[in-house]
Design a protein around this motif. Structure first.
Motif, mmCIF file in Angstrom:
data_model
loop_
_atom_site.group_PDB
_atom_site.id
_atom_site.type_symbol
_atom_site.label_atom_id
_atom_site.label_comp_id
_atom_site.label_asym_id
_atom_site.label_seq_id
_atom_site.Cartn_x
_atom_site.Cartn_y
_atom_site.Cartn_z
ATOM 1 N N LEU A 1 0.543 -1.358 -0.022
ATOM 2 C CA LEU A 1 0.225 -0.359 -0.060
ATOM 3 C C LEU A 1 0.100 1.772 -0.341
ATOM 4 O O LEU A 1 0.587 2.358 -0.442
ATOM 5 C CB LEU A 1 -1.325 -0.454 1.035
ATOM 6 C CG LEU A 1 -2.009 -1.197 1.657
ATOM 7 C CD1 LEU A 1 -2.366 -1.145 2.779
ATOM 8 C CD2 LEU A 1 -3.173 -1.155 -0.174
ATOM 9 N N ARG B 1 -2.952 1.986 -5.853
ATOM 10 C CA ARG B 1 -3.069 0.146 -5.460
ATOM 11 C C ARG B 1 -3.865 -0.448 -7.067
ATOM 12 O O ARG B 1 -4.219 -0.623 -7.561
ATOM 13 C CB ARG B 1 -4.462 0.696 -5.111
ATOM 14 C CG ARG B 1 -4.285 0.852 -3.484
ATOM 15 C CD ARG B 1 -5.213 0.729 -2.296
ATOM 16 N NE ARG B 1 -5.392 1.312 -1.472
ATOM 17 C CZ ARG B 1 -5.914 1.280 -0.022
ATOM 18 N NH1 ARG B 1 -7.085 0.101 -0.423
ATOM 19 N NH2 ARG B 1 -5.675 1.713 0.359
ATOM 20 N N HIS C 1 -4.272 -4.677 -7.535
ATOM 21 C CA HIS C 1 -4.441 -4.968 -6.162
ATOM 22 C C HIS C 1 -5.240 -6.302 -6.191
ATOM 23 O O HIS C 1 -5.147 -7.182 -5.352
ATOM 24 C CB HIS C 1 -5.335 -3.788 -5.632
ATOM 25 C CG HIS C 1 -6.471 -3.367 -6.264
ATOM 26 N ND1 HIS C 1 -6.372 -2.892 -7.221
ATOM 27 C CD2 HIS C 1 -7.730 -3.685 -5.714
ATOM 28 C CE1 HIS C 1 -8.040 -2.688 -7.231
ATOM 29 N NE2 HIS C 1 -8.451 -3.531 -6.619
ATOM 30 N N VAL D 1 -7.987 -3.662 1.041
ATOM 31 C CA VAL D 1 -6.801 -3.250 -0.059
ATOM 32 C C VAL D 1 -7.670 -2.776 -1.167
ATOM 33 O O VAL D 1 -7.204 -2.208 -1.952
ATOM 34 C CB VAL D 1 -5.508 -4.753 -0.758
ATOM 35 C CG1 VAL D 1 -4.942 -4.402 -1.629
ATOM 36 C CG2 VAL D 1 -4.371 -4.466 0.296
#
Length: 417
Positions: A98, A104, A107, A136
């Protein structure tokens, strides 16, 4: 005779009829071609037979890129040494991802990579780690804004990824809580398929958790001797069971140095003492019992049925013409007066014989079982005078695995200990 024509417009206002004579001069596109004549000396082409490898659909370029990206994301976890892999380092790897990429990017691939490495870090049953993985996902971006987005699964790959995380939780018997509910709500909304899956888990998993009448601890002890005690307590239906553990080094004649967990009840000792002195007993196994993810091998001491040991008289059925004519009239005019009541069988007397004891050994070998018999003979002196038959077989014979020659059934008679 009716003659049909095809009219084609030429220019602005002129029409011309197409007849078979002038059709070639217009050079119209042909919709049908005559079959080609086979030349002499040429072999006919055989139809190609597609094999299974050719029928199998090859992965497209997108799937290959996604798989390669997942392998790259696993470097966040693989770069940690094996002796340092725990919950803290796993959460540190998520935090480093992160921090490196604020956007991101990829992800989803990182979440799949984290799922692959959870067992290696020993966090596959930790609820806090699953919360960190689901955090996330960006908040608010994947929430459906209208009915069409709800119906056609808004951001399908991201929702599939979140469902895979929830399925991993369900497989490892991890029950979600209210905090996880708010994480899914802020990421995918209340009308997403991920939320539907989470609500079903909220309903069913607590019911399944308390449905087992013989519960097992969620975190099993790492000591195999303690696991053996738990397994014997679950298998024995007698509340007066006596579970003892000992080391085979306590037996002077023991050749295999290991531990043994034994289970026997007072009723089983009484059954052993009431048996005829020349009656053989049988040690059978190995059998498998599971405690969570741990598989243990156990053995039993049993007695054979009388009808299996003694052939008895041969039963001759009555002729078919006498079956319906021989009526026992005494059943209608006499009352039955029993002399005594039959003793109710105990839980150890089964249809296939009497179960006289159980044990789990550390090595699951015949030498450890001989030490078990010597240990039981201390409180049951009758065992020293009885023949003991060892019927040992591999647990692989109860599965689809084909055993090797060394794992075939072995039977030996030990006349004395």
């Amino acid at each position: 005779m009716i003659r049909s024509h095809l009219f084609v417009r030429l220019g602005s206002s002129n029409f011309r009829a197409i007849t078979p004579r002038n059709a070639r001069s217009l050079k119209l596109p042909t919709l049908w071609k005559p079959p080609e004549k086979e030349k002499k000396g040429e072999e006919k082409k055989k139809p190609m037979i597609r094999t299974d490898d050719q029928r199998r659909k090859k992965p497209d370029a997108l799937a290959l890129r996604q798989a390669a990206e997942i392998e790259r994301k696993t470097l966040y976890f693989d770069e940690i040494r094996e002796d340092l892999r725990n919950k803290a380092t796993f959460q540190l790897a998520i935090a480093s991802f992160l921090q490196r990429d604020i956007r991101r990017a990829n992800h989803v691939d990182f979440i799949y990579a984290a799922l692959k490495r959870m067992k290696a870090f020993g966090v596959h049953k930790d609820l806090e780690v699953y919360k960190d993985i689901l955090n996330v996902f960006p908040k608010g971006k994947f929430i459906a804004q209208n009915m069409w987005q709800v119906e056609f699964m808004h951001y399908p790959r991201h929702q599939d990824c979140a469902i895979d995380v929830l399925c991993e939780m369900e497989h490892n018997a991890v029950i979600p809580d209210i905090e996880l509910y708010h994480i899914i709500l802020n990421s995918f909304g209340d009308r997403s398929i991920v939320m539907r899956k989470l609500k079903r888990m909220f309903y069913w998993l607590p019911k399944f958790k308390h449905a087992n009448p013989y519960p097992v601890p969620m975190l099993l002890p790492k000591d195999p001797l303690e696991q053996a005690r738990l397994a014997l307590e679950r298998m024995s239906p007698d509340l007066r069971r006596e579970i003892t553990t000992f080391q085979t080094s306590e037996i002077p004649t023991a050749s295999d140095k290991t531990w043994v967990a034994s289970c026997i009840c007072p009723d089983q000792r009484e059954l052993i003492s009431n048996l005829p002195p020349d009656r053989p007993l049988f040690v059978e196994g190995e059998f498998q019992v599971y405690l969570r993810d741990s598989a243990l091998k156990y053995f039993i001491l049993r007695d054979e049925l009388d009808r299996l040991l003694e052939p008895g008289r041969e039963h001759v059925p009555a002729p078919h013409h006498q079956v319906d004519t021989n009526t026992d009239w005494d059943l209608f005019f006499k009352t039955e007066k029993p002399k005594e009541f039959a003793k109710e069988p105990s839980v150890h007397e089964q249809d296939n014989g009497k179960i006289l004891g159980m044990c789990i050994t550390g090595s699951a070998t015949k030498d450890s079982l001989v030490s078990w018999m010597a240990y039981l003979s201390r409180t049951n002196p009758e065992l020293k005078k009885r023949p003991i038959v060892f019927r040992l077989r591999s647990a692989a014979e109860y599965t689809d695995i084909i055993p090797t020659e060394s794992e075939q059934v072995r039977e030996e008679i030990v006349m004395s200990l």
